[in-house]
Design an enzyme around this catalytic site. Structure first.
Site, PDB file in Angstrom:
ATOM      1  N   GLY A 120     -10.525  50.054 -40.543  1.00  0.00           N
ATOM      2  CA  GLY A 120      -9.962  48.865 -39.918  1.00  0.00           C
ATOM      3  C   GLY A 120     -10.418  47.576 -40.576  1.00  0.00           C
ATOM      4  O   GLY A 120      -9.657  46.613 -40.680  1.00  0.00           O
TER       5      GLY A 120
ATOM      6  N   ASP B  85     -11.092  61.271 -46.613  1.00  0.00           N
ATOM      7  CA  ASP B  85     -11.381  59.870 -46.909  1.00  0.00           C
ATOM      8  C   ASP B  85     -10.095  59.122 -47.240  1.00  0.00           C
ATOM      9  O   ASP B  85      -9.378  59.489 -48.179  1.00  0.00           O
ATOM     10  CB  ASP B  85     -12.358  59.785 -48.084  1.00  0.00           C
ATOM     11  CG  ASP B  85     -12.962  58.398 -48.243  1.00  0.00           C
ATOM     12  OD1 ASP B  85     -12.215  57.401 -48.142  1.00  0.00           O
ATOM     13  OD2 ASP B  85     -14.178  58.306 -48.495  1.00  0.00           O
TER      14      ASP B  85
ATOM     15  N   GLY C   4     -14.849  51.053 -40.552  1.00  0.00           N
ATOM     16  CA  GLY C   4     -14.642  51.176 -41.990  1.00  0.00           C
ATOM     17  C   GLY C   4     -13.223  50.987 -42.477  1.00  0.00           C
ATOM     18  O   GLY C   4     -12.938  50.153 -43.347  1.00  0.00           O
TER      19      GLY C   4
ATOM     20  N   LEU D 297     -11.311  52.022 -36.335  1.00  0.00           N
ATOM     21  CA  LEU D 297     -10.775  53.023 -37.259  1.00  0.00           C
ATOM     22  C   LEU D 297     -11.780  53.291 -38.375  1.00  0.00           C
ATOM     23  O   LEU D 297     -12.002  52.452 -39.251  1.00  0.00           O
ATOM     24  CB  LEU D 297      -9.443  52.536 -37.854  1.00  0.00           C
ATOM     25  CG  LEU D 297      -8.367  52.115 -36.844  1.00  0.00           C
ATOM     26  CD1 LEU D 297      -7.119  51.625 -37.570  1.00  0.00           C
ATOM     27  CD2 LEU D 297      -8.026  53.265 -35.902  1.00  0.00           C
TER      28      LEU D 297
ATOM     29  N   SER E 228     -14.285  57.045 -39.909  1.00  0.00           N
ATOM     30  CA  SER E 228     -14.184  58.504 -40.020  1.00  0.00           C
ATOM     31  C   SER E 228     -13.875  59.102 -38.655  1.00  0.00           C
ATOM     32  O   SER E 228     -13.188  60.105 -38.532  1.00  0.00           O
ATOM     33  CB  SER E 228     -15.482  59.087 -40.576  1.00  0.00           C
ATOM     34  OG  SER E 228     -16.580  58.713 -39.761  1.00  0.00           O
TER      35      SER E 228
ATOM     36  N   ARG F 260      -9.676  56.370 -48.678  1.00  0.00           N
ATOM     37  CA  ARG F 260      -9.690  55.822 -50.032  1.00  0.00           C
ATOM     38  C   ARG F 260      -9.189  56.840 -51.049  1.00  0.00           C
ATOM     39  O   ARG F 260      -8.438  56.487 -51.966  1.00  0.00           O
ATOM     40  CB  ARG F 260     -11.103  55.352 -50.393  1.00  0.00           C
ATOM     41  CG  ARG F 260     -11.557  54.136 -49.589  1.00  0.00           C
ATOM     42  CD  ARG F 260     -13.044  53.899 -49.721  1.00  0.00           C
ATOM     43  NE  ARG F 260     -13.814  54.987 -49.132  1.00  0.00           N
ATOM     44  CZ  ARG F 260     -15.134  54.983 -48.993  1.00  0.00           C
ATOM     45  NH1 ARG F 260     -15.823  53.926 -49.396  1.00  0.00           N
ATOM     46  NH2 ARG F 260     -15.766  56.004 -48.443  1.00  0.00           N
TER      47      ARG F 260
ATOM     48  N   ARG G 100     -28.587  55.342 -30.683  1.00  0.00           N
ATOM     49  CA  ARG G 100     -27.206  55.472 -30.223  1.00  0.00           C
ATOM     50  C   ARG G 100     -27.012  56.914 -29.759  1.00  0.00           C
ATOM     51  O   ARG G 100     -27.169  57.853 -30.538  1.00  0.00           O
ATOM     52  CB  ARG G 100     -26.224  55.162 -31.353  1.00  0.00           C
ATOM     53  CG  ARG G 100     -24.764  55.415 -30.954  1.00  0.00           C
ATOM     54  CD  ARG G 100     -23.871  55.533 -32.173  1.00  0.00           C
ATOM     55  NE  ARG G 100     -22.503  55.895 -31.800  1.00  0.00           N
ATOM     56  CZ  ARG G 100     -21.632  56.448 -32.637  1.00  0.00           C
ATOM     57  NH1 ARG G 100     -21.973  56.705 -33.889  1.00  0.00           N
ATOM     58  NH2 ARG G 100     -20.412  56.743 -32.226  1.00  0.00           N
TER      59      ARG G 100
ATOM     60  N   ASP H 261     -22.579  55.206 -25.902  1.00  0.00           N
ATOM     61  CA  ASP H 261     -21.215  54.814 -26.272  1.00  0.00           C
ATOM     62  C   ASP H 261     -20.264  54.870 -25.083  1.00  0.00           C
ATOM     63  O   ASP H 261     -19.260  54.163 -25.049  1.00  0.00           O
ATOM     64  CB  ASP H 261     -20.685  55.752 -27.370  1.00  0.00           C
ATOM     65  CG  ASP H 261     -20.842  55.152 -28.758  1.00  0.00           C
ATOM     66  OD1 ASP H 261     -20.920  53.917 -28.873  1.00  0.00           O
ATOM     67  OD2 ASP H 261     -20.881  55.917 -29.729  1.00  0.00           O
TER      68      ASP H 261
END
Length: 411
Positions: free
Chosen positions: A338, A291, A336, A218, A220, A293, A102, A159
């Protein structure tokens, strides 16, 4: 590596190893082309698939053969990539192995996967300052593997390619022609992820695939793209990976006057890069963490503000993107955040109520979903989905589209 590098020509089915490199992470997978099913690309299962955090040395296997149970990441990105690649080579000593990477930025020059030779590598290095978090580490892995075996074939999948044919009205900046001629334009990124989402829609929900979609990647890093009948129309990312939605450590949309102010205040280029790429976004707003979380688990008002800012500005970008398609039929969350955060999805969709979007609380499941596509509302006019992206598979599938460029000389 040389300008005449060619694809393997023997009849043996190849092993494809994919590399998806970030500033502190690497995702690797391997696929056996002998097991590929042309009529059903999504059924091509990897030999292994692993996400590695190079800071914590934590690894998450999505598919792991017993032969790799004892494998551990190394200290550096390149050593980790070479170590795991070596294990693949040992497992398949008689097979040709192709490496597919990538590469975030292909510029105006590359819009299909290309075999990396010296000329291509030189062009990709030139683009590195535009994407300093991703381009240099990705190319460092290519160089490390090339140093190990100069006969390896490396393919770059970009990308930017998904957005290459966007209408000029959405890919241009209102800048002097001299700058636009130098390649200063809105490129858009996360294209491999968007390709993966469209492939799943075309396979499982072909009627939806032809509609007006807003896809919110959505994680990092964040971007949101308007896709009409399978084609990118507009996207929140522009020239670099800084624009649009606020991210973990990147600010998202920012008045360019702020950059001029920083220069006037004596900031060096290195300091500005550090601030804009590594100290802004959710981390800069909360001063706690990048993060989501961690922020969701915190009672600190700064954490709550950072999350509210993130959701509000994501909703703002979604609404804005609808202009390019004169509406939207379906909203899709991926990557992650999303894919896994029901709360963030709810916070965003609540602010789109005036446009007719609403989700069903009982369908908006928190955590990683166990299906490829999950419908989280009942409204047929404004549908909302969570779809698992699969950049690794998309990289592997790019093998059949790769071209070799022999005469592309530097200008």
């Amino acid at each position: 590596m040389n300008d005449s590098v060619m694809m393997p020509t023997n009849s043996t089915h190849q092993i494809v190893v994919t590399f998806n490199v970030g500033s502190a992470t690497i995702k690797m997978a391997a696929y056996d082309t002998a097991k590929a099913v042309d009529s059903s690309p999504l059924s091509w299962s990897p030999l292994f698939d692993v996400n590695i955090n190079l800071k914590t040395k934590n690894k998450v296997w999505h598919s792991m053969p017993q032969s790799l149970a004892d494998w551990e990441p190394q200290e550096s990105l390149t050593d980790t990539a070479v170590s795991l690649f070596t294990r693949v080579r040992q497992a398949f000593p008689a097979r040709d192995i192709v490496c597919i990477h990538r590469v975030v930025h292909g510029g105006k020059r590359y819009h299909v996967p290309v075999v990396i030779n010296e000329t291509v590598m030189a062009h990709l290095v030139e683009l590195s300052p535009i994407c300093p978090l991703h381009q240099p580490p990705a190319l460092s892995v290519v160089n490390a593997l090339q140093a190990m075996d100069k006969n390896l074939v490396h393919i770059a999948a970009f990308d930017t390619a998904f957005h290459y044919h966007r209408p000029e009205i959405w890919s241009s900046y209102a800048l002097p022609k001299s700058l636009r001629d130098q390649g200063v334009r809105c490129y858009g990124f996360h294209g491999l992820s968007y390709q993966a989402i469209m492939r799943k829609l075309e396979t499982y929900l072909p009627k939806i695939a032809k509609k007006r979609l807003i896809i919110a990647h959505l994680g990092s890093g964040c971007s949101i793209t308007a896709v009409d009948n399978g084609e990118s129309k507009d996207s929140t990312f522009g020239f670099s990976g800084l624009d649009g939605v606020p991210m973990g450590t990147r600010p998202g949309h920012l008045d360019s006057g702020v950059i001029l102010y920083m220069v006037e205040q004596g900031w060096t280029l290195e300091q500005m890069n550090q601030c804009l790429y590594k100290e802004s976004g959710l981390l800069g707003l909360s001063e706690i963490s990048n993060d989501v979380r961690d922020l969701l688990a915190s009672d600190d008002p700064r954490a709550k503000f950072a999350l509210a800012y993130f959701a509000t500005h994501a909703a703002k970008e979604i609404a804005s993107l609808m202009v390019s398609m004169k509406g939207c039929d379906a909203l899709i969350f991926t990557a992650g955040i999303g894919e896994q955060s029901a709360i963030i999805r709810q916070m965003i969709v609540e602010q789109l109520d005036f446009l007719g979007f609403s989700l069903d609380a009982d369908k908006n499941i928190d955590g990683r979903i166990d299906v490829s596509i999950l419908r989280i509302n009942s409204d047929d006019d404004k549908q909302i989905y969570v779809i698992l992206t699969d950049e690794q598979l998309e990289l592997a599938l790019s093998l059949e589209h790769a071209i070799t460029i022999k005469t592309d000389k530097l200008k």
